[in-house]
Design an enzyme around this catalytic site. Structure first.
Site, PDB file in Angstrom:
ATOM      1  CE  LYS A  39      35.517 -28.618 -13.311  1.00  0.00           C
ATOM      2  NZ  LYS A  39      35.955 -28.504 -14.717  1.00  0.00           N
ATOM      3  CE1 TYR A 262      22.287 -59.227  -3.233  1.00  0.00           C
ATOM      4  CE2 TYR A 262      23.715 -57.309  -2.964  1.00  0.00           C
ATOM      5  CZ  TYR A 262      22.519 -57.964  -2.713  1.00  0.00           C
ATOM      6  OH  TYR A 262      21.565 -57.365  -1.952  1.00  0.00           O
TER       7      TYR A 262
HETATM    8  C1  LIG Z   1      37.414 -28.474 -14.579  1.00  0.00           C
HETATM    9  C2  LIG Z   1      38.202 -27.474 -15.346  1.00  0.00           C
HETATM   10  C3  LIG Z   1      39.415 -26.989 -14.832  1.00  0.00           C
HETATM   11  C4  LIG Z   1      40.104 -27.618 -13.647  1.00  0.00           C
HETATM   12  O1  LIG Z   1      40.755 -28.768 -14.105  1.00  0.00           O
HETATM   13  P1  LIG Z   1      41.620 -29.721 -13.127  1.00  0.00           P
HETATM   14  O2  LIG Z   1      42.182 -30.749 -14.040  1.00  0.00           O
HETATM   15  O3  LIG Z   1      40.658 -30.278 -12.138  1.00  0.00           O
HETATM   16  O4  LIG Z   1      42.645 -28.858 -12.490  1.00  0.00           O
HETATM   17  C5  LIG Z   1      40.039 -25.948 -15.502  1.00  0.00           C
HETATM   18  N1  LIG Z   1      39.495 -25.442 -16.642  1.00  0.00           N
HETATM   19  C6  LIG Z   1      38.369 -25.913 -17.188  1.00  0.00           C
HETATM   20  C7  LIG Z   1      37.847 -25.321 -18.453  1.00  0.00           C
HETATM   21  C8  LIG Z   1      37.683 -26.955 -16.573  1.00  0.00           C
HETATM   22  O5  LIG Z   1      36.574 -27.459 -17.136  1.00  0.00           O
END
Ligand SMILES: *Cc1c(COP(=O)(O)O)cnc(C)c1O
Length: 375
Positions: A39, A262
């Site tokens: 994702k 800044y």
């Molecule tokens: C993002 C996500 C993962 C992966 O989690 P990590 O901590 O990045 O390994 C797995 N399951 C769900 C439901 C997620 O939202």
């Protein structure tokens, strides 16, 4: 590399290291399959580059969050690969139809989504496959205790669906001491015992390290694939995946009493030298790292001094020999001496946010990290 024509920050992504990390996690649970969570454009590192390599290594389950991510991913994967969308059906028959057309599987998050997916199956004359998310304490997505009770009392609700996977998600997986890990495991196990039999999945990256009891039939690592430490407080068992370098635009001396940047947030007690680097918060170098971050240049750490600007940061190189740093030289913003988790700590955030905020202005290249300069 020292002073080749580096005109922008350069992000090097080691896709082979991602694959090596996936193999390593998969080997921790030989009886389970290991998915790739890709994702958010593979946590900012390029889903189109990374997902096909994972598929070539044998990964057969891919997980994204949004319909558009799934549509972009489907043509990159072998037909046999299973593709799940955590966000579910988004309350939409159009999204459901899109999934069915492109062989995409939703994670169904509530009874309404189960009904919508079953209705689509009835229209299509088949049982479309889906994951079903059981909430065991995260209270974000998934069937809560009331909905689960309804489902158990009315099992016909699943009649029109091919339940391919039961999913739940841990809230505290990176904390080995958290009592909530065992509580969620117990709730998930109790639910599974009463639900129709299907593969199950509980462990994200850190969850894999909580032990075999958490593995079930499918692991779901994201962060650890990309080099983020799944065992905070202990040595990182994963290979580093990213290196981010930015060129020096200018080197200057400042006198005692002068300030930098800044709002003049840093005043120097003694004369020193500064290097100005061509990367800033527009590139995902967090503004919160002002006066806290550390880059690595000419073989030494150099602290970020003053505010992080949109396009620039300034670092104190007063500890380095004069002439050790020249315009055109490169500094590591992320690299072997300052890995993602350290940079995140300096910026007051987590490695996940560092990676997913990496900007679009970098030149990107996919190459092994160890073939690049070590300064
Ligand atoms: C993002 C996500 C993962 C992966 O989690 P990590 O901590 O990045 O390994 C797995 N399951 C769900 C439901 C997620 O939202």
């Amino acid at each position: 590399m020292s002073s080749t024509a580096s005109v922008a920050a350069l992000l090097t992504i080691d896709a082979d290291a991602v694959v090596a990390n996936w193999r390593r996690l998969a080997a921790m649970a030989p009886a389970a399959a290991c998915a790739g969570v890709v994702k958010a454009d593979a946590y900012g590192l390029g889903m189109a580059e990374i997902a096909p390599r994972l598929a070539a290594a044998g990964c057969r389950d891919f997980i994204v969050a949004l319909p558009d991510e799934a549509l972009a991913l489907r043509p990159l994967l072998p037909a046999a690969a299973r593709l799940y969308v955590l966000g579910g059906l988004f309350d939409s028959d159009d999204v459901a139809a899109l999934y069915a057309r492109h062989d995409i599987r939703p994670a169904l998050n509530h009874l309404g989504e189960i009904a919508r997916w079953a209705a689509l199956g009835a229209r299509l004359g088949r049982k479309p496959p889906a994951a079903i998310h059981i909430d065991t304490g995260m209270n974000r997505l998934g069937l809560g205790p009331g909905e689960l009770a309804t489902l158990l009392a009315e099992p016909d609700r699943l009649g029109g669906i091919d339940v391919a996977l039961w999913v739940s998600h841990l809230a505290c997986s990176e904390d080995a001491e958290a009592a909530m890990n065992a509580e969620q495991l117990d709730r998930f196990t109790a639910a599974l015992a009463r639900l129709p039999s299907a593969p199950a999945s509980l462990a994200n990256s850190s969850g894999i390290f909580r032990g075999p009891g958490f593995h079930f039939q499918l692991l779901r690592p994201g962060a650890a694939l990309y080099g983020i430490n799944p065992t905070p407080g202990q040595a990182n068992p994963m290979r580093d995946v990213v290196r981010l370098t930015a060129p020096v635009l200018q080197v200057r001396e400042v006198e005692a009493g002068m300030t930098v940047g800044y709002n003049a947030t840093r005043r120097f007690g003694e004369k020193t030298r500064l290097a100005t680097l061509a990367a800033g918060y527009a590139d995902g170098y967090h503004r919160s790292a002002g006066n806290r971050g550390v880059v690595h240049i000419a073989g030494r750490p150099a602290p970020v001094v003053g505010r992080v600007s949109m396009d620039l940061i300034t670092v104190d190189i007063g500890d380095l020999p004069v002439d050790a740093v020249k315009p055109g030289d490169c500094a590591d913003l992320i690299g072997p001496h300052n890995p993602v988790d350290a940079v995140a700590a300096q910026a007051g955030t987590i490695g996940y946010e560092i990676l997913t905020s990496l900007g679009a202005r970098y030149r990107r290249r996919y190459a092994p990290l160890d073939s690049r300069n070590s300064q």
